[in-house]
Structures are given as C-alpha cells and as structure tokens.
Design an enzyme around this catalytic site. Sequence first.
Site, PDB file in Angstrom:
ATOM      1  N   LYS A  95       0.807  -1.222   0.000  1.00 48.41           N
ATOM      2  CA  LYS A  95       0.000   0.000   0.000  1.00 48.41           C
ATOM      3  C   LYS A  95       0.840   1.272   0.000  1.00 48.41           C
ATOM      4  CE  LYS A  95      -4.215  -1.845   0.284  1.00 48.41           C
ATOM      5  NZ  LYS A  95      -4.272  -2.923   1.223  1.00 48.41           N
ATOM      6  N   GLU A 117      -9.808   5.891   3.122  1.00 50.14           N
ATOM      7  CA  GLU A 117     -10.582   4.786   3.681  1.00 50.14           C
ATOM      8  C   GLU A 117      -9.610   3.658   3.994  1.00 50.14           C
ATOM      9  OE1 GLU A 117      -9.877   5.033   0.541  1.00 50.14           O
ATOM     10  OE2 GLU A 117      -9.234   2.963   0.154  1.00 50.14           O
ATOM     11  N   SER A 384       1.922  -9.754  -0.826  1.00 48.41           N
ATOM     12  CA  SER A 384       1.543  -8.337  -0.768  1.00 48.41           C
ATOM     13  C   SER A 384       1.769  -7.697   0.598  1.00 48.41           C
ATOM     14  CB  SER A 384       0.075  -8.171  -1.179  1.00 48.41           C
ATOM     15  OG  SER A 384      -0.761  -9.033  -0.435  1.00 48.41           O
TER      16      SER A 384
END
Length: 407
Positions: A95, A117, A384
């Site tokens: 991210k 969010e 990830s």
Amino acid sequence: MTVVAGPDLPDTQGHFGIYGGRFVPETLVHPLLELEAEYLKAQQDPEFLRELEYYLREFCGRPTPLYLAERLTRELGGARVYLKREDLLHTGAHKINNAMGQILLARRMGKQRIIAETGAGQHGVATATVAAMFGFECVIYMGAVDCERQALNVYRMKMLGAEVVPVRAGQQTLKEAVNEAMRDWVTNIRSTHYILGTAYGAHPYPVMVRNFQRIIGDEARRQVLKQERRLPDLLIACVGGGSNAIGLFYPFLDDASVKMLGVEAGGEGILPGKHAARFQGGSLGVLQGTRSYLLQDEHGQIQLTHSVSAGLDYAAVGPEHAWLRDLQRVEYDYATDDQAVDAFMRLGRIEGIIPALESAHAVAAAIERVPRMHPDQVVIVNLSGRGDKDVAQVAARLKLETPRSES
Ligand SMILES: *Cc1c(COP(=O)(O)O)cnc(C)c1O
C-alpha cells in the site's frame, strides 16, 4: 489471436472496455479532472519521478527481493516458486507504493489535508505514515467492525498522528468507509486530497493506482530475467480491489507466455453473503464511482460479503480486472478462509515468513497449482503484505494456547 490486453488502456475517460469510467456527483467532477490533469503532468515531470523514486528507495525500502522459496518449492514438487517480498516494505504491505505517490501529488496540488478509507488498516497505516512524514493533517475512515478485528492498525494510525473515524453505517466495513471518505471529500474539497487505496473508484484512480503499483511487476520482471534468465510461467496475486495484482501483472501483459492468476476471497464458500469473490456470482454494476463486477442481488442491492481477511472483503473489483477477465488474459479463482489460514500457517513453518491473510490467499492457490506444474517452470507469488496484523486473529481462530506465567 493473442490479445494485447491492457497496456494502452484506459481511454481518456477511464474506460477499460465496458468497465471503469467516472460515476460521481457533480461536485466531484471538477476535483477529479484537476487530479487527473496534475497526475498527467507529474507523470511527465522528471523531478516528480526522481523524488518518488528517492522516497520509495530510502524510506520504503525498495526494491523488494524476489526470493526463491526453496523449501516450499521442494515440498510442492512442481515449479520453482519465487515470492515477491512486498511484505518487507516499510509499514508491511504494498500500500505504501501508492500512498507515497499520491502524497507527493497532493503536495504539488497545494493540499494540506489527507483523507483515506481503510479495510484491514494497511492502507490507513500507509497513509498516516506518509502524512506524518510530510506534515499533513490526516483523517482515516474505517468500518467499526474492521476497527475491532484490526485493532493493532488502529493504534498504529493514532500513534502516527492520524484521526481514525469508526464508521457505523451498514455492514460497518470497507464499503461504508469509502462512502464516508467520499462525503468528507465533497465537503472539504479545497483543502483535501483523498488517497484512495486500491485500483478502484472513479477515473483517474484505477489507472493512477495501477501505475504507482506497477513498480512491483517492473522489478519482478527485471529480477526474474536476471535470476532465471527467462520469464515466469505463472504470476499469482490476491485480488481485493486489485492493486497488488495489477501492479504485478501489468508489466507482463504483453508477454503472451506468462499466465496470470488472480485469487479472490472465497470466504466460507460461494453462497450469497459468505464470500467476496466477485467473479463467482457477481454481475455488472456501478458502485463508488466506477462500473465493474459487483456482488449484488437482482434488485441491485449490494450483497453482504465475508472474508477472514478484511483487506479482501469488498463487494466490487477494480475495472481493469473485469476487463482482463473478459479478454481471458488473466484467470480468476478463489481460496476459502480455511485454505488461506492453512497457507498462512504453512508458509510460516516452512519458509519462516508469516504472510498477511490477504497474501495467504495467493499462497493457497500456489499450493494447489504448483504440484501440477513442471520443475523447469517458474512461478511468482506476490506476497503483498506481512501477517503481524493477523496473528491475534489466527491464534484465536485456531485456539492456539497463550503462554501462561508460572503458577
Ligand atoms: C489491502 C491489501 C490487499 C488487497 O488490496 P489490493 O488492492 O487488491 O491489493 C492485499 N494484501 C494486503 C497485504 C493488503 O494490505
């Protein structure tokens, strides 16, 4: 016919075939156009690209290794399995690649306030981190249910100086958090940039987030060519909104020999309300700014979703994935909660790596498919994120004993 899918999409309106676009209230059209214009300029600006490259390297820890998982490879007895180690990035997941890109854009646009969010909290943590780094005010919207199951990340965001707003509407998860963030953005448009966390939403977010995440695939491509002197046969990544998957896949789309597998959350099985696998029983619809595949009932009501991993627990999938699936360029499958938790435990025990529950869905798919492959073949699994945030949840689920002090 080989389909050359993706590289030249979306069109100028953000369409990937029939998917994508910009479905927003009037008040958001101008800010989205402003964002798009600034992004297009930044993308051409060597100074912007240099700065992004600098922070990704010096602050986030790029490049991440492409690691040959030797014991997993031996145990599965098929292809050689490489792990793309996004779990080693600062804050623990991919991210931050996107959050860093977007905060630099926000600074260019003269914004002073950041909102986002978050589902599992990883995007919230990444956003709070880059906001702290550049001295921005930061507000994170998070479903109240997610706040509870990802309490560690709520504390992290607060310690980084962000305000965390628990959202109590509806199912109290990611979808409601996105609604609140969009409401805030409409209200505070002058001062505020909305750092959306996945390859989803109104144009230009899906293409912009993809391009900030394609560094995963760009690196992996270079690394596998150096380490194996050949392209991989199969790429595997989990798919929530779809940013880590498209980030890995995108730079390989023109390589016809490279197969790709996106893994959605099968939850407790493919029954209404029990999963978040949009390509299993989903249908075409519009949600939160874009047209894509959604889990909805026959009246267009968004269905409840479930996954053991908060980061995959969303009723819609990014529009580029819907397009790549129609073209049959990428295959989509799912892993259930149980398979993901098994993969979570197994990777820890045989590789010394505890993956995020999201990433464990990709590992589960590898465990299933790799034994049927040939030992000369090469698979890349996108790891990830790391599993620290999920440790307490998995321990409770498996009823692992807690250490007791001497009595
Ligand atoms: C958020 C998250 C995901 C899902 O989001 P995508 O946009 O589909 O990548 C997957 N893995 C981890 C570790 C995450 O934090």
